[in-house]
Design an enzyme around this catalytic site. Structure first.
Site, mmCIF file in Angstrom:
data_model
loop_
_atom_site.group_PDB
_atom_site.id
_atom_site.type_symbol
_atom_site.label_atom_id
_atom_site.label_comp_id
_atom_site.label_asym_id
_atom_site.label_seq_id
_atom_site.Cartn_x
_atom_site.Cartn_y
_atom_site.Cartn_z
ATOM 1 N N TYR A 50 15.068 -12.726 54.250
ATOM 2 C CA TYR A 50 15.534 -13.020 52.895
ATOM 3 C C TYR A 50 17.050 -13.176 52.877
ATOM 4 O O TYR A 50 17.596 -14.093 52.254
ATOM 5 C CB TYR A 50 15.100 -11.899 51.954
ATOM 6 C CG TYR A 50 15.430 -12.127 50.500
ATOM 7 C CD1 TYR A 50 14.680 -13.004 49.735
ATOM 8 C CD2 TYR A 50 16.480 -11.445 49.888
ATOM 9 C CE1 TYR A 50 14.974 -13.215 48.392
ATOM 10 C CE2 TYR A 50 16.778 -11.641 48.548
ATOM 11 C CZ TYR A 50 16.016 -12.526 47.809
ATOM 12 O OH TYR A 50 16.319 -12.725 46.482
ATOM 13 N N LYS A 77 19.366 -16.483 51.751
ATOM 14 C CA LYS A 77 20.357 -16.429 50.670
ATOM 15 C C LYS A 77 21.757 -16.760 51.177
ATOM 16 O O LYS A 77 22.544 -17.407 50.477
ATOM 17 C CB LYS A 77 20.327 -15.051 50.006
ATOM 18 C CG LYS A 77 19.097 -14.824 49.136
ATOM 19 C CD LYS A 77 19.041 -15.835 48.011
ATOM 20 C CE LYS A 77 17.856 -15.627 47.085
ATOM 21 N NZ LYS A 77 17.821 -16.617 45.987
ATOM 22 N N HIS A 121 9.358 -3.675 44.594
ATOM 23 C CA HIS A 121 10.660 -3.068 44.839
ATOM 24 C C HIS A 121 10.568 -1.548 44.626
ATOM 25 O O HIS A 121 9.587 -1.037 44.105
ATOM 26 C CB HIS A 121 11.709 -3.668 43.904
ATOM 27 C CG HIS A 121 12.027 -5.088 44.213
ATOM 28 N ND1 HIS A 121 11.714 -6.121 43.367
ATOM 29 C CD2 HIS A 121 12.637 -5.654 45.291
ATOM 30 C CE1 HIS A 121 12.114 -7.269 43.888
ATOM 31 N NE2 HIS A 121 12.674 -7.015 45.061
ATOM 32 N N SER A 167 21.588 -11.819 46.535
ATOM 33 C CA SER A 167 21.217 -10.414 46.565
ATOM 34 C C SER A 167 22.235 -9.655 47.401
ATOM 35 O O SER A 167 22.839 -10.211 48.324
ATOM 36 C CB SER A 167 19.823 -10.251 47.169
ATOM 37 O OG SER A 167 19.578 -8.911 47.544
ATOM 38 N N SER A 168 22.393 -8.374 47.112
ATOM 39 C CA SER A 168 23.333 -7.555 47.881
ATOM 40 C C SER A 168 22.894 -7.379 49.332
ATOM 41 O O SER A 168 23.696 -6.972 50.173
ATOM 42 C CB SER A 168 23.496 -6.183 47.225
ATOM 43 O OG SER A 168 22.257 -5.500 47.158
ATOM 44 N N CYS A 169 21.640 -7.710 49.659
ATOM 45 C CA CYS A 169 21.173 -7.559 51.039
ATOM 46 C C CYS A 169 21.800 -8.578 51.979
ATOM 47 O O CYS A 169 21.598 -8.513 53.194
ATOM 48 C CB CYS A 169 19.652 -7.641 51.112
ATOM 49 S SG CYS A 169 18.991 -9.304 50.898
#
Length: 317
Positions: free
Chosen positions: A136, A140, A179, A107-109
């Protein structure tokens, strides 16, 4: 190529189910799936046994515990534990069983809160991540680094793809834990059918994001899958962390008004500045995936309309 044995971990989720549709439509004939009831990916011995017995040629890790800002912040222990275990169990089980090709979805987070924008892959671990989704993100990042270190030490071909904010059919439309797009669609639809005067939206609305329709994510995975099956992976080996973005930047305020118009809600929008905005701006640099031949096919407005159509069918069935 079409008879390559592929295990999609998380085929019942938003991304996994869209990928399964993509591969079925393209006539792949040897796809493995297992529901959560049949295989708990947080159980190491069960995962090792499944991978050893079935020996897939490629494993695509789309399984994850996901949610919006509130869910990430409220259930951070579950988010870090379950996502780390899913990544560790699958990646290490593949190594034990001599499965040399993995596509791991992140994920971009994962990127620092104050990254240079647009965010390129080399920004990873150059600063602190956004606190509201730290659990999260750390899980990742662990999966990404595990793939990189196995590649470095053992010569495996484990690729990590980092999609920007994903939305579409089968997303979590829960008002509390969903989301941003799915939550707003639900809010505006609820306000419309109940003739409410306004909808409250978390934050100032000034934060900037990009969003990608889930079928475009599926197509990007398929694009990379074809390359690793055909061993056309020189660029992938060099760039084993690859962003999947759209270059379509939008503020949450613009997004909210766009969704309001698509849902045809006639009331007002109140932006609640007592609630967190999250990262001020996050847009991915997708140069690598574009140079590898993949490009966006579904615009934000078209994707939102398709998502709302699916949502209406889901609540009326």
């Amino acid at each position: 190529m079409k008879n390559t044995k592929i295990f999609i971990a998380g085929h019942e989720g938003m991304v996994g189910s869209s990928l399964l549709e993509e591969l079925n439509e393209n006539q792949y004939t040897n796809i493995l799936t297992k529901s959560h009831l049949d295989l708990d990916l947080t159980r190491q011995l069960d995962v090792e046994k499944f991978i050893k017995e079935n020996k897939p040629e490629v494993v695509i890790i789309a399984a994850a515990k996901v949610g919006g800002i509130k869910a990430n912040d409220t259930y951070s222990a579950e988010f870090i534990y379950q996502n780390i275990m899913i990544a560790v169990n699958l990646i290490n089980s593949c190594f034990i069983a001599d499965v040399k090709k993995i596509i791991f979805l992140g994920s971009s987070c994962i990127y620092p809160k104050f990254s240079n924008q647009p965010v390129s892959e080399d920004e990873l671990l150059t600063g602190k991540v956004e606190s509201t989704n730290e659990a999260y993100a750390i899980a990742k990042i662990a999966g990404i680094k595990l793939c990189q270190f196995y590649n470095k030490q053992y010569g495996t071909k484990y690729i990590s793809l980092m999609p920007t904010n994903t939305y579409g059919p089968r997303d979590n439309f829960d008002l509390e834990n969903g989301h941003v797009i799915s939550g707003l669609i639900n809010k505006f639809h609820h306000a419309k059918v109940n003739s409410l005067s306004h909808v409250d939206v978390w934050g100032s609305g000034n934060q900037s994001r990009e969003f990608i329709f889930v079928r475009d994510i599926a197509k990007s995975i398929h694009h990379i899958l074809k390359k690793i099956i055909q061993d056309d992976d020189q660029e992938l080996t060099k760039n084993n962390l690859i962003n999947i973005g759209t270059s379509e930047e939008v503020t949450i305020k613009q997004l909210a008004y766009l969704i309001r118009d698509i849902v045809e809600f006639k009331g007002d929008i109140n932006f609640d500045t007592t609630k967190p905005d999250g990262t001020t701006r996050r847009v991915l640099n997708s140069k690598i995936i574009n140079e590898l031949g993949w490009n966006l096919s579904i615009s934000l407005e078209d994707g939102l309309r398709l998502t709302y159509e699916w949502y209406l069918k889901s609540i009326n069935n």
